[in-house]
Design a protein around this motif. Structure first.
Motif, PDB file in Angstrom:
ATOM      1  N   GLY A   1       0.811  -1.209   0.000  1.00  0.00           N
ATOM      2  CA  GLY A   1       0.000   0.000   0.000  1.00  0.00           C
ATOM      3  C   GLY A   1       0.845   1.260   0.000  1.00  0.00           C
ATOM      4  O   GLY A   1       1.914   1.306  -0.608  1.00  0.00           O
ATOM      5  N   ALA A   2       0.394   2.286   0.714  1.00  0.00           N
ATOM      6  CA  ALA A   2       0.996   3.612   0.624  1.00  0.00           C
ATOM      7  C   ALA A   2       2.318   3.741   1.358  1.00  0.00           C
ATOM      8  O   ALA A   2       3.083   4.671   1.094  1.00  0.00           O
ATOM      9  CB  ALA A   2       0.025   4.664   1.163  1.00  0.00           C
ATOM     10  N   VAL A   3       2.621   2.835   2.280  1.00  0.00           N
ATOM     11  CA  VAL A   3       3.871   2.885   3.047  1.00  0.00           C
ATOM     12  C   VAL A   3       4.416   1.464   3.134  1.00  0.00           C
ATOM     13  O   VAL A   3       3.692   0.549   3.537  1.00  0.00           O
ATOM     14  CB  VAL A   3       3.653   3.468   4.456  1.00  0.00           C
TER      15      VAL A   3
ATOM     16  N   SER B   1       1.357  20.231  -8.350  1.00  0.00           N
ATOM     17  CA  SER B   1       1.222  19.542  -7.060  1.00  0.00           C
ATOM     18  C   SER B   1       2.100  18.298  -6.970  1.00  0.00           C
ATOM     19  O   SER B   1       1.902  17.455  -6.098  1.00  0.00           O
ATOM     20  CB  SER B   1      -0.244  19.170  -6.812  1.00  0.00           C
ATOM     21  N   HIS B   2       3.073  18.181  -7.856  1.00  0.00           N
ATOM     22  CA  HIS B   2       4.022  17.073  -7.766  1.00  0.00           C
ATOM     23  C   HIS B   2       4.905  17.254  -6.531  1.00  0.00           C
ATOM     24  O   HIS B   2       4.924  18.313  -5.889  1.00  0.00           O
ATOM     25  CB  HIS B   2       4.879  17.001  -9.032  1.00  0.00           C
ATOM     26  N   LEU B   3       5.676  16.213  -6.239  1.00  0.00           N
ATOM     27  CA  LEU B   3       6.518  16.188  -5.043  1.00  0.00           C
ATOM     28  C   LEU B   3       7.995  16.404  -5.362  1.00  0.00           C
ATOM     29  O   LEU B   3       8.846  16.210  -4.490  1.00  0.00           O
ATOM     30  CB  LEU B   3       6.364  14.845  -4.324  1.00  0.00           C
ATOM     31  N   ALA B   4       8.302  16.817  -6.587  1.00  0.00           N
ATOM     32  CA  ALA B   4       9.704  16.869  -7.020  1.00  0.00           C
ATOM     33  C   ALA B   4      10.580  17.726  -6.122  1.00  0.00           C
ATOM     34  O   ALA B   4      11.774  17.456  -5.965  1.00  0.00           O
ATOM     35  CB  ALA B   4       9.786  17.377  -8.459  1.00  0.00           C
ATOM     36  N   PHE B   5      10.000  18.773  -5.519  1.00  0.00           N
ATOM     37  CA  PHE B   5      10.774  19.647  -4.638  1.00  0.00           C
ATOM     38  C   PHE B   5      10.351  19.476  -3.180  1.00  0.00           C
ATOM     39  O   PHE B   5      10.589  20.357  -2.354  1.00  0.00           O
ATOM     40  CB  PHE B   5      10.601  21.104  -5.073  1.00  0.00           C
ATOM     41  N   SER B   6       9.733  18.335  -2.856  1.00  0.00           N
ATOM     42  CA  SER B   6       9.208  18.053  -1.529  1.00  0.00           C
ATOM     43  C   SER B   6       8.097  19.041  -1.194  1.00  0.00           C
ATOM     44  O   SER B   6       7.472  19.623  -2.084  1.00  0.00           O
ATOM     45  CB  SER B   6      10.326  18.080  -0.481  1.00  0.00           C
TER      46      SER B   6
ATOM     47  N   HIS C   1       1.081   9.715  -2.357  1.00  0.00           N
ATOM     48  CA  HIS C   1       1.209  11.163  -2.491  1.00  0.00           C
ATOM     49  C   HIS C   1       0.740  11.855  -1.218  1.00  0.00           C
ATOM     50  O   HIS C   1       1.434  12.714  -0.655  1.00  0.00           O
ATOM     51  CB  HIS C   1       0.396  11.629  -3.699  1.00  0.00           C
ATOM     52  N   ARG C   2      -0.430  11.497  -0.740  1.00  0.00           N
ATOM     53  CA  ARG C   2      -0.981  12.126   0.469  1.00  0.00           C
ATOM     54  C   ARG C   2      -0.096  11.851   1.669  1.00  0.00           C
ATOM     55  O   ARG C   2       0.142  12.737   2.507  1.00  0.00           O
ATOM     56  CB  ARG C   2      -2.397  11.611   0.723  1.00  0.00           C
TER      57      ARG C   2
ATOM     58  N   ALA D   1       3.702   9.022  -8.836  1.00  0.00           N
ATOM     59  CA  ALA D   1       3.045   7.987  -9.634  1.00  0.00           C
ATOM     60  C   ALA D   1       1.883   7.334  -8.899  1.00  0.00           C
ATOM     61  O   ALA D   1       1.331   6.333  -9.388  1.00  0.00           O
ATOM     62  CB  ALA D   1       4.078   6.927 -10.022  1.00  0.00           C
ATOM     63  N   ASP D   2       1.489   7.866  -7.760  1.00  0.00           N
ATOM     64  CA  ASP D   2       0.407   7.287  -6.957  1.00  0.00           C
ATOM     65  C   ASP D   2      -0.884   7.220  -7.784  1.00  0.00           C
ATOM     66  O   ASP D   2      -1.402   8.249  -8.237  1.00  0.00           O
ATOM     67  CB  ASP D   2       0.193   8.158  -5.715  1.00  0.00           C
TER      68      ASP D   2
END
Length: 465
Positions: free
Chosen positions: A47-49, A351-356, A66-67, A334-335
């Motif tokens: 799953g997510a983790v 809203s990507h996470l590329a820069f945290s 992502h969340r 990729a979620d």
């Protein structure tokens, strides 16, 4: 964005990455060859983790959702940036010569602190970076990008990694931090040597340090309009050591991440006909193209650097106090919960996470974007007929737990004559034209653990915040 499809369950890449205990290693050639395939395998199973192993087969949690990534990044009260809370370290299970050492050894920089200390240090970095004129940055990028294109235009063939993406960010950042022109090429070579961990990497590390030490001394005596001067004069009252360390944070982190972003974008342009057609046909702007790549192929895959401050639940997993948490930036992008169709356009969506995210979100991301999109624009404008010179399947990467760096991007194009050299831009007022060069380090034998600890200092900077 992976070039290869997800390996089937019986593929050796999966078998080799798993331990006898059933946990997957995030270190080793197999895991680094196709990290996105491994992330999807972990997502399907956990799953997510997901519970994973890092160097030395030490346990950690990889955040795939992502969340959940946002939850960790934004909640320092539950997930601290200070590595001194790592339980395995406190209980003596981490070898002294671990390759993780540089990434989990506390130093007083903004990306290893929380609370008031973090706010003081980060405010100095953020507010100093915000003083740059964005048009001035783009002028520097245009100047150096044209110089780099001039060097290859007459050849008809080039490796865009060694000749362009690995060069441009450091040349620009050298100007922004305040170092004289002559240090640009030297710092490019030294930074690349450090990142590759060669036998001369320790000497390169010393050269970078000597250059920045000299710069701090010079700017204390004669401040001008550059990052070094602004950090020194900032009301946060940074010590000389803090100024030096944060100059290094900005310099090395900006170099690696922006070089990867440029290379990944150029690879996508050269290997994806639809992407290139959308860009050349005006259906997608270059800034849009960068955001697409930041979603699909972010410059940093994973950030090591959160530790649970107490027992908690994350993504349905029971996380214990002192556990190591890894931010899975590429996995979160990729979620399927937020991207059910990974082929769908994400134009206009940042809203990507590329820069945290959260209090440690990369403060220099807009400068990185400016370097990448202006540099690529110059390159494609000067050489619009660029074509990949090898089959896309032949491209190779150097992989680490944190990122993948494209080793080369060979291209062909029609040779062009180089226009007459234009006068260089004026230096900022007061910028010394002939600053003395720091002494070159003397050669010294370096061995195993000592060299890894010394030359890998840069790695812990990539969680810049």
């Amino acid at each position: 964005m992976s070039n290869s499809p997800t390996p089937p369950p019986e593929c050796p890449a999966h078998a080799a990455a798993a331990t006898a205990g059933g946990l997957y290693r995030l270190h080793g050639a197999e895991a680094q060859a196709d990290p996105l395939a491994l992330y999807e395998k972990l997502r399907a199973e956990h799953g997510a983790v997901a519970p994973v192993l890092v160097s030395g087969d030490l346990p950690a949690w990889l955040v795939l959702g992502h969340r959940e990534n946002l939850d960790v990044a934004r909640t320092s009260s539950r997930f601290a940036r200070d590595p001194r809370g790592w339980r395995d370290m406190k209980e003596g299970r981490v070898p002294a010569d671990t390759p993780l050492g540089p990434m989990v050894s506390w130093v007083p920089v903004c990306n290893f602190t929380d609370g008031p200390v973090h706010e003081r240090l980060r405010s100095a970095v953020v507010e100093s970076l915000e003083r740059f004129d964005k048009r001035g940055i783009r002028r520097y990028v245009t100047r150096f990008a044209n110089q780099l294109v001039d060097q290859i235009a007459g050849e008809g063939y080039a490796d865009l990694v060694s000749a362009f993406s690995d060069q441009l960010p450091m040349l620009v950042m050298t100007q922004l931090i305040g170092a004289p022109d002559e240090h640009g090429p030297l710092l490019v070579n030294a930074a690349r040597d450090m990142l590759q961990g060669t036998e001369t990497a320790l000497q390169s590390d010393r050269y970078v340090t000597a250059t920045l030490e000299h710069l701090v001394v010079e700017r204390k005596a004669r401040p001008v309009r550059d990052l070094a001067s602004w950090l020194i004069e900032h009301p946060a009252n940074l010590s000389d050591t803090e100024v030096l360390m944060h100059l290094r944070v900005v310099l090395i982190a900006a170099y690696e991440t922006t070089a990867n972003l440029i290379a990944n974008t150029l690879r996508t342009v050269l290997t994806d006909p639809r992407f290139r057609a959308s860009l050349s046909g005006g259906h997608m702007t270059l800034p849009d193209a960068l955001e697409q790549v930041l979603w699909d192929d972010p410059p940093i895959n994973t950030i090591i650097g959160r530790w649970a401050t107490g027992d908690t639940v994350l993504g349905g997993q029971e996380v214990k106090a002192g556990d190591m948490i890894l931010l899975g930036l590429a996995a979160g992008n990729a979620d399927p919960q937020i991207r059910p169709d990974p082929a769908a356009s994400v134009h206009g969506n940042r809203s990507h996470l590329a820069f945290s995210s959260g209090p440690h979100e990369c403060p220099g991301q807009d400068i990185g974007r400016a370097i990448a999109d202006t540099g690529i624009e110059v390159l494609l404008d000067r050489l619009p007929d660029l074509q990949l010179a090898v089959d896309a399947s032949e491209l190779e990467w150097r992989g680490t737990l944190m990122s993948r760096h494209l080793l080369s991007l060979p291209v062909r194009f029609a040779p062009r004559s180089v226009p007459n050299a234009q006068p260089q831009d004026e230096q900022p007022a007061g910028h010394p034209v002939h600053a003395p060069v720091p002494p070159q380090p003397t050669a010294a034998p370096v061995v195993g653990g000592r060299r890894r600890r010394a030359v890998s200092w840069w790695r812990r900077l990539l969680g810049l915040g």
